[in-house]
Design a protein around this motif. Sequence first.
Motif, mmCIF file in Angstrom:
data_model
loop_
_atom_site.group_PDB
_atom_site.id
_atom_site.type_symbol
_atom_site.label_atom_id
_atom_site.label_comp_id
_atom_site.label_asym_id
_atom_site.label_seq_id
_atom_site.Cartn_x
_atom_site.Cartn_y
_atom_site.Cartn_z
ATOM 1 N N LEU A 147 0.873 -1.114 0.226
ATOM 2 C CA LEU A 147 -0.104 -0.121 0.013
ATOM 3 C C LEU A 147 0.825 1.247 0.121
ATOM 4 N N LEU A 148 1.939 1.337 0.766
ATOM 5 C CA LEU A 148 2.804 2.415 0.735
ATOM 6 C C LEU A 148 3.916 2.563 -0.370
ATOM 7 N N ALA A 149 3.846 1.612 -1.159
ATOM 8 C CA ALA A 149 4.650 1.733 -2.474
ATOM 9 C C ALA A 149 4.091 2.607 -3.583
ATOM 10 N N LEU A 150 2.991 2.956 -3.483
ATOM 11 C CA LEU A 150 2.108 4.090 -4.108
ATOM 12 C C LEU A 150 2.826 5.492 -4.071
ATOM 13 N N VAL A 171 13.182 8.530 -15.806
ATOM 14 C CA VAL A 171 12.314 7.885 -15.094
ATOM 15 C C VAL A 171 10.943 8.270 -15.219
ATOM 16 N N PRO A 172 10.168 7.610 -15.872
ATOM 17 C CA PRO A 172 8.585 8.100 -16.007
ATOM 18 C C PRO A 172 7.583 7.791 -14.749
ATOM 19 N N TYR A 173 7.651 8.798 -13.843
ATOM 20 C CA TYR A 173 7.163 8.979 -12.583
ATOM 21 C C TYR A 173 5.674 8.486 -12.842
ATOM 22 N N MET A 174 5.003 9.280 -13.557
ATOM 23 C CA MET A 174 3.417 8.969 -13.701
ATOM 24 C C MET A 174 3.183 7.764 -14.140
ATOM 25 N N ASP A 175 3.842 7.156 -15.119
ATOM 26 C CA ASP A 175 3.521 5.763 -15.489
ATOM 27 C C ASP A 175 3.747 4.609 -14.669
ATOM 28 N N ILE A 176 4.763 5.012 -13.829
ATOM 29 C CA ILE A 176 5.035 4.127 -12.394
ATOM 30 C C ILE A 176 3.819 4.318 -11.669
ATOM 31 N N MET A 177 3.681 5.470 -11.367
ATOM 32 C CA MET A 177 2.556 5.651 -10.436
ATOM 33 C C MET A 177 0.901 5.015 -10.675
ATOM 34 N N LYS A 178 0.837 4.910 -12.328
ATOM 35 C CA LYS A 178 -0.315 4.148 -12.753
ATOM 36 C C LYS A 178 -0.195 2.730 -12.742
ATOM 37 N N SER A 179 0.952 2.206 -12.969
ATOM 38 C CA SER A 179 0.966 1.018 -12.741
ATOM 39 C C SER A 179 1.096 0.384 -11.275
#
Length: 352
Positions: A147-150, A171-179
Amino acid sequence: MEDTVDYTLDLFSDPDLWGNESFSFNASAANTSFVPVMPPAINKSINLILVIVITITMVSMGCTMEVVKIKDHLLKPKGVSIALISQYGVMPLAAFCLAKAFKLTEIPAIIVLICGCCPGGTMSNILALAVQGDMNLSIVMTSCSTLLALGMMPLLLYIYSQGYANLQDLVPYMDIMKSLAMIIVPCGIGILLNYYKPQYSKIVTRSGIILLLLAVVVVCALVTVGIGGSILSVLAPRLMAVGSLMPLIGYSFGYIISSLFRLTHKERRTVAMETGCQNVQLCVTILKLAFPQELMGPLFLFPFVFGVLQIIEAVVLIVLFRSHQYFTRNKKETYKPTETEEKPEKSSDVAV
């Protein structure tokens, strides 16, 4: 796009990175450069398989989580807090230090950092069970770290990417957050399933593990068909060295840190397994979906290799622990002192 392709070619043809000329890719006689890019159909198939697998495995992970146990550990958060400090403190720092020590360039460094910043997975629960750890703490730690990984994963990637000149731009931060957001919903479904229909939880969990193993085989086969021998770049010597050292550092420092805070021996073994064992299927999914394949190539498969190394090292530790437990028990039984009972003196035998 051409700049990306040129960068990828430079990545795969850099002998300083791989330390072995067998992993270099040269231009053909027609002066056309070989870039390990998979055909669109295979690429889309792999993306679809990874999405399905991560969804089902996260549902199965949610089925191992119990709201009551999570609440109990959160009310007494010492064990969970120390475990999370180990998870998000030791592994990202170890990944960064190893990437620097082995002089990895930007793309391999991103891969190693993402592996280090990922939360724990269901495999850590199995390993904690094998070392007779605290299963409640193991499950709660996996739940909380997921849960904290987000928030923690993008934050840690941002912090450690500052150590590389061009890494923060890649680093594509938004794409990582979407994943990462994609895993929260199936995980919540698993929690609800375990709460309302607990009789189905074990079936879903077992199915998730079996599906994950099958998916690893299928994805590796598809990548081999798609890009052929360039899949061997995943076994580059420096990446293999980093992948071998990271779990060992996690297991060791997880146990040391929990010992310093005087956790019980069961909790220490649990924190050690949770710290050193990462969610490799999440790593693969992020690397495959968040990054263009022209940039990543077949290196998105490295977390699978990393996962195998995690398990091998964990099995060695489990065998050592079980052997120590066995011989210690036998020694106690063999050298158990005999108890002698002193007979009380009768009053009649005492001289008056």
